[in-house]
Design an enzyme around this catalytic site. Structure first.
Site, PDB file in Angstrom:
ATOM      1  N   GLN A 142      25.782  91.451  49.666  1.00 26.84           N
ATOM      2  CA  GLN A 142      25.529  90.000  49.604  1.00 26.84           C
ATOM      3  C   GLN A 142      24.203  89.770  50.379  1.00 26.84           C
ATOM      4  OE1 GLN A 142      27.014  87.061  48.342  1.00 26.84           O
ATOM      5  NE2 GLN A 142      25.171  85.900  49.669  1.00 26.84           N
ATOM      6  N   GLN A 144      22.173  86.903  50.043  1.00 28.42           N
ATOM      7  CA  GLN A 144      21.647  85.297  50.334  1.00 28.42           C
ATOM      8  C   GLN A 144      22.286  85.147  51.743  1.00 28.42           C
ATOM      9  OE1 GLN A 144      23.318  82.187  47.973  1.00 28.42           O
ATOM     10  NE2 GLN A 144      21.590  81.015  48.361  1.00 28.42           N
ATOM     11  N   PRO A 274      33.400  87.338  51.185  1.00 29.02           N
ATOM     12  CA  PRO A 274      32.918  86.165  52.241  1.00 29.02           C
ATOM     13  C   PRO A 274      32.731  84.826  51.484  1.00 29.02           C
ATOM     14  CG  PRO A 274      31.191  87.481  52.504  1.00 29.02           C
ATOM     15  CD  PRO A 274      32.005  88.304  51.525  1.00 29.02           C
ATOM     16  N   GLY A 277      31.747  82.471  45.162  1.00 31.81           N
ATOM     17  CA  GLY A 277      31.001  83.357  44.171  1.00 31.81           C
ATOM     18  C   GLY A 277      29.586  83.334  44.723  1.00 31.81           C
ATOM     19  N   MET A 278      28.931  84.402  44.194  1.00 29.87           N
ATOM     20  CA  MET A 278      27.584  84.332  44.327  1.00 29.87           C
ATOM     21  C   MET A 278      26.785  84.679  42.761  1.00 29.87           C
ATOM     22  SD  MET A 278      24.989  84.551  46.383  1.00 29.87           S
ATOM     23  CE  MET A 278      23.434  84.726  45.708  1.00 29.87           C
ATOM     24  N   GLU A 279      25.524  83.798  42.725  1.00 34.94           N
ATOM     25  CA  GLU A 279      25.188  83.793  41.339  1.00 34.94           C
ATOM     26  C   GLU A 279      24.171  85.094  41.089  1.00 34.94           C
ATOM     27  OE1 GLU A 279      24.927  81.828  44.015  1.00 34.94           O
ATOM     28  OE2 GLU A 279      22.681  81.026  44.198  1.00 34.94           O
ATOM     29  N   HIS A 303      30.236  76.786  38.307  1.00 39.45           N
ATOM     30  CA  HIS A 303      28.962  76.777  39.419  1.00 39.45           C
ATOM     31  C   HIS A 303      27.975  78.015  39.438  1.00 39.45           C
ATOM     32  CE1 HIS A 303      27.634  75.598  43.577  1.00 39.45           C
ATOM     33  NE2 HIS A 303      27.447  76.871  43.514  1.00 39.45           N
ATOM     34  N   GLU A 304      28.797  78.993  39.452  1.00 38.45           N
ATOM     35  CA  GLU A 304      27.588  80.169  39.540  1.00 38.45           C
ATOM     36  C   GLU A 304      26.813  80.131  38.255  1.00 38.45           C
ATOM     37  OE1 GLU A 304      27.563  81.148  42.278  1.00 38.45           O
ATOM     38  OE2 GLU A 304      29.474  80.418  43.352  1.00 38.45           O
ATOM     39  N   HIS A 307      23.949  77.987  38.308  1.00 42.25           N
ATOM     40  CA  HIS A 307      22.825  78.587  38.975  1.00 42.25           C
ATOM     41  C   HIS A 307      21.848  79.260  38.220  1.00 42.25           C
ATOM     42  CE1 HIS A 307      23.417  77.717  43.192  1.00 42.25           C
ATOM     43  NE2 HIS A 307      24.513  78.133  43.227  1.00 42.25           N
ATOM     44  N   GLU A 326      21.707  74.060  45.653  1.00 40.70           N
ATOM     45  CA  GLU A 326      23.136  73.787  45.518  1.00 40.70           C
ATOM     46  C   GLU A 326      23.496  72.470  45.320  1.00 40.70           C
ATOM     47  OE1 GLU A 326      25.082  76.191  45.609  1.00 40.70           O
ATOM     48  OE2 GLU A 326      24.307  77.843  46.681  1.00 40.70           O
ATOM     49  N   ASP A 381      21.974  80.571  57.201  1.00 41.22           N
ATOM     50  CA  ASP A 381      23.440  79.888  56.845  1.00 41.22           C
ATOM     51  C   ASP A 381      23.946  78.914  57.640  1.00 41.22           C
ATOM     52  OD1 ASP A 381      23.083  82.293  55.442  1.00 41.22           O
ATOM     53  OD2 ASP A 381      24.583  83.633  56.720  1.00 41.22           O
ATOM     54  N   TYR A 389      25.245  70.923  48.986  1.00 47.92           N
ATOM     55  CA  TYR A 389      26.230  70.837  48.054  1.00 47.92           C
ATOM     56  C   TYR A 389      26.766  69.413  47.454  1.00 47.92           C
ATOM     57  CZ  TYR A 389      27.155  75.686  48.692  1.00 47.92           C
ATOM     58  OH  TYR A 389      26.808  77.180  48.781  1.00 47.92           O
ATOM     59  N   ARG A 560      37.468  85.017  52.369  1.00 47.25           N
ATOM     60  CA  ARG A 560      36.680  83.915  52.186  1.00 47.25           C
ATOM     61  C   ARG A 560      36.400  82.685  53.120  1.00 47.25           C
ATOM     62  NH1 ARG A 560      37.810  80.225  46.641  1.00 47.25           N
ATOM     63  NH2 ARG A 560      36.106  78.876  46.908  1.00 47.25           N
ATOM     64  N   LYS A 562      35.218  80.066  53.495  1.00 45.47           N
ATOM     65  CA  LYS A 562      35.698  78.518  53.089  1.00 45.47           C
ATOM     66  C   LYS A 562      37.089  78.324  53.531  1.00 45.47           C
ATOM     67  CE  LYS A 562      36.823  75.548  49.490  1.00 45.47           C
ATOM     68  NZ  LYS A 562      36.823  75.261  48.019  1.00 45.47           N
TER      69      LYS A 562
HETATM   70  N1  BES Z   1      24.899  80.722  46.340  1.00 46.82           N
HETATM   71  C1  BES Z   1      26.200  80.420  46.864  1.00 46.82           C
HETATM   72  C2  BES Z   1      26.858  81.245  48.125  1.00 46.82           C
HETATM   73  C3  BES Z   1      25.839  81.190  49.094  1.00 46.82           C
HETATM   74  C4  BES Z   1      25.142  80.229  49.704  1.00 46.82           C
HETATM   75  C5  BES Z   1      25.827  82.613  49.912  1.00 46.82           C
HETATM   76  C6  BES Z   1      24.402  80.538  50.672  1.00 46.82           C
HETATM   77  C7  BES Z   1      25.139  82.687  51.034  1.00 46.82           C
HETATM   78  C8  BES Z   1      24.188  81.655  51.475  1.00 46.82           C
HETATM   79  C9  BES Z   1      27.281  80.133  45.770  1.00 46.82           C
HETATM   80  O1  BES Z   1      26.731  79.708  44.460  1.00 46.82           O
HETATM   81  C10 BES Z   1      28.136  78.950  46.214  1.00 46.82           C
HETATM   82  O2  BES Z   1      27.821  78.022  46.353  1.00 46.82           O
HETATM   83  N2  BES Z   1      29.511  79.513  46.352  1.00 46.82           N
HETATM   84  C11 BES Z   1      30.416  78.465  46.960  1.00 46.82           C
HETATM   85  C12 BES Z   1      31.289  78.258  45.651  1.00 46.82           C
HETATM   86  C13 BES Z   1      30.860  76.896  44.913  1.00 46.82           C
HETATM   87  C14 BES Z   1      32.046  76.581  43.814  1.00 46.82           C
HETATM   88  C15 BES Z   1      30.904  75.840  45.883  1.00 46.82           C
HETATM   89  C16 BES Z   1      31.241  78.974  47.611  1.00 46.82           C
HETATM   90  O3  BES Z   1      31.315  80.453  47.880  1.00 46.82           O
HETATM   91  O4  BES Z   1      32.358  78.544  48.242  1.00 46.82           O
HETATM   92 ZN    ZN Z   2      26.041  77.711  44.575  1.00 41.90          ZN
END
Ligand code: BES
Ligand code: ZN
Length: 605
Positions: A142, A144, A274, A277-279, A303-304, A307, A326, A381, A389, A560, A562
């Site tokens: 990972q 990013q 964690p 998703g990751m694009e 979403h992904e 991106h 985002e 981060d 977002y 995860r 979130k």
């Molecule tokens: N690029 C992000 C994940 C990310 C952001 C990883 C910053 C590390 C640092 C990815 O596109 C993302 O936004 N994922 C969200 C899901 C989305 C539907 C809001 C997530 O992981 O919850």
């Molecule tokens: Zn995103």
């Protein structure tokens, strides 16, 4: 002879990288890496091909926790590699250590022989027990925001874009997959006889999008340019869940121009991933917690995929500009959802997003509520909040409503094509906005307080408030509670309705009322990750004991961030809850990704 290169303007300086790309910048990376599961390290070399804008400047690359064995340099594609001097600077806790390599005359290739640390922040090494198959280990990266430097020495700034080619050597019974073009036969990747895989990324991408996964993987094609990877036992369910992916691509293309990438595939990771998703380009990485069986959580795919325009085509030049990635992506995600699943669903998702934004604003200090957040001296981060977002998306929705959909769609189409394959800053966006939208209709522009959106906390009063008729009916059920809504109504409810239903109850509703809800709807047993996450958060808040075992199992089984973060945050609010949080964390920690470990450690501090 050596013309001094002017320093870039302040807004273009990336404070999260040591690289000085205005002097020397990487154009291409070659890698040859061996995956060693026993020692939990990657070792081999990475070679950076550089463009030199200043003849006297050295190459400065970012590293974190890397062991550098030696550095070689060469001049020209056929030039012979020669051992070179280098210095590895002092390590900063956030940035890592700069690797400085003086470049002799004509030198444009720098090969670094190195190995990673078992604690590399980008890598998670999984035991077989943490996978679906339980038989083979698994590795994923990972990168990013600034973790790529912990597995590749490179200029780890989103303003630097490179192509790459990689050879990855794995144990024979595992498959390596990079977010790129791969040379093995898709139908039967296991034919790869000697555990050696070659990958090629033909598009120029920023370092945070370089990604690798190694494990026991299977593949199912979905459409002519879409497909899904997962552990063999998970592939079928994933293929069913994601069957609308091609329709999503077409929906986005209709608005924002052709999909610029070779293909679009998804990789479903083990539950410790964690993020949602990751694009990663050509290969989105996704949590298995979105496989609900009813496609109710596939907004994450939208979403992904979004991106592929906002982020991977037009990229934030620095992490301060993260909202450009985002905020645009959430806006585009909802436009995709609206076309594929209809307006009612897109509205519900917008309202749920607004709720998350308001909850975030209630928690965050004012300085962290700005779209153009100052992250100097902080981990990027820290900027990953609902502000980038949802406030970002709401800003774009405001512009859409002020200028009308048709004009705003044209504006975004032009934005994506103008800045494709470039890193841009908030200032660049503002200049483009001024020229191509605001200036053309001053009356509409007067309705949008652009400065306030970017530089003030909270939500501007003039922001549109998404409304959902579906949720109006859910609200009626909440008001009528404890009268149980008739099954004829609730049987049509989707994950969205249930989330809204749960969130509509007061935060301090108490364990007795929780029990009533649980009796009626068995929330403690919900297999839907979003509903379970919301319910268990409420259980922690209201000390609802019957959910204690499920709460613990959830925190151990899912990494995860979130879901995990808010529940731990809630637990530590009481002394007894803190003890429980510590006990659970002790059990869960070995299975968490370093990023989630860091997040929870922070909460427990
Ligand atoms: N690029 C992000 C994940 C990310 C952001 C990883 C910053 C590390 C640092 C990815 O596109 C993302 O936004 N994922 C969200 C899901 C989305 C539907 C809001 C997530 O992981 O919850
Ligand atoms: Zn995103």
């Amino acid at each position: 002879m050596n013309q001094p290169v002017p320093a870039p303007p302040a807004h273009r300086v990336d404070v999260h990288s040591y690289a000085q790309p205005h002097l020397v910048s990487t154009r291409h990376i070659e890698m040859d890496l061996t995956v060693d599961f026993d020692r939990k390290v990657l070792h081999g070399w990475a070679e950076l091909s550089v463009l030199r804008r200043d003849a006297a400047a050295p190459l400065v690359a970012d590293t974190r926790d890397l062991t550098i064995d030696r550095v070689e340099t060469a001049a020209g594609p056929k030039g012979k590699l020669k051992v070179a001097n280098y210095t590895l600077g002092k390590a900063d806790p956030i940035l890592g250590a700069p690797l400085t390599v003086p470049l002799g005359e004509g030198v444009d290739r720098v090969r670094v022989h190195y190995s990673t640390s078992p604690a590399a922040s980008a890598l998670q090494w999984l035991e077989p027990s943490q996978t679906a198959g339980k038989k083979r280990p698994y590795l994923f990266t990972q990168s990013q925001a600034i973790h790529a430097r912990s597995w590749i020495p490179l200029q780890d700034s989103p303003a630097v874009r490179t192509t790459f080619r990689a050879r990855i050597r794995t144990p024979k019974d595992l498959i390596a997959l990079m977010a790129s073009r791969h040379d093995f036969r898709l139908a039967n990747p296991k034919e790869e006889p000697n555990g050696e895989y070659t990958f090629r990324m033909p598009h120029r991408i920023p370092s945070y999008l370089i990604a690798l996964a190694v494990g026991d993987l299977g593949y199912r094609q979905l459409g002519h340019r879409t497909g899904v990877w997962a552990e063999p036992s998970e592939v079928e369910a994933a293929a069913r869940e994601f069957e609308d992916t091609e329709r999503m691509i077409q929906a986005a293309e209709k608005l924002y121009g052709p999909y610029a990438w070779l293909k679009y595939e998804l990789l479903v990771l083990p539950p410790s991933f964690p993020f949602g998703g990751m694009e990663n380009p050509l290969l989105t990485f996704a949590t298995p917690t979105i496989i609900a069986g009813d496609k109710s959580l596939v907004s994450l795919v939208a979403h992904e995929l979004a991106h592929s325009w906002s982020g991977n085509l037009v990229t934030n030049a620095t992490w301060r500009d993260f909202w450009l990635n985002e905020g645009f992506t959430v806006y585009v995600e909802r436009r995709i959802q609206e076309q594929v699943y209809g307006e009612a669903r897109a509205k519900m998702e917008a309202v749920l997003g607004r709720q998350e934004l308001e909850a975030e604003i209630a928690k965050l200090p004012a300085a962290d509520q700005l779209l153009y957040i100052d992250l100097k001296g902080r981990d990027p981060d820290d900027g990953v909040t609902a502000i980038a977002y949802e406030k970002g998306a709401l800003f774009l929705l405001t512009l859409e409503e002020a200028f009308g959909r048709e004009r705003f769609d044209q504006f975004l189409l032009a934005y994506f094509s103008t800045f494709a394959f470039q890193g841009i800053t908030t200032q660049d966006f503002l200049a483009f906005l001024q020229q191509n939208l605001l200036k053309k209709d001053p009356a509409a522009a007067a309705k949008v307080p652009v400065e306030e959106w970017l530089h003030q906390p909270g939500i501007p009063a003039s922001a549109p408030k998404p409304v959902s008729d579906e949720f109006t009916r859910v609200d009626e059920a909440v008001h009528a509670w404890p009268a149980v809504p008739p099954a004829t109504i609730t049987k049509t409810w989707t994950t969205h309705h249930w989330l809204h239903f749960l969130r509509a109850f007061p935060a301090d509703l108490g364990a007795a009322k929780m029990a009533g809800l649980d009796r009626a709807f068995s929330f403690t047993k919900s297999k839907n990750s979003e509903i379970a996450g919301q319910w268990l958060l409420m259980a922690a808040r209201n000390r609802y004991e019957p959910a204690a075992a499920r709460l613990e199992a959830f925190l151990i089984g899912v990494g995860r961030r979130k879901f995990v973060r808010p529940i731990y945050e809630e637990l530590v609010r009481t002394p007894a809850g803190r003890v429980r949080a510590e006990t659970i964390f002790a059990k869960a920690r070995p299975g968490y990704h370093p990023i989630t470990v860091a997040t929870v450690t922070q909460i427990l501090k």
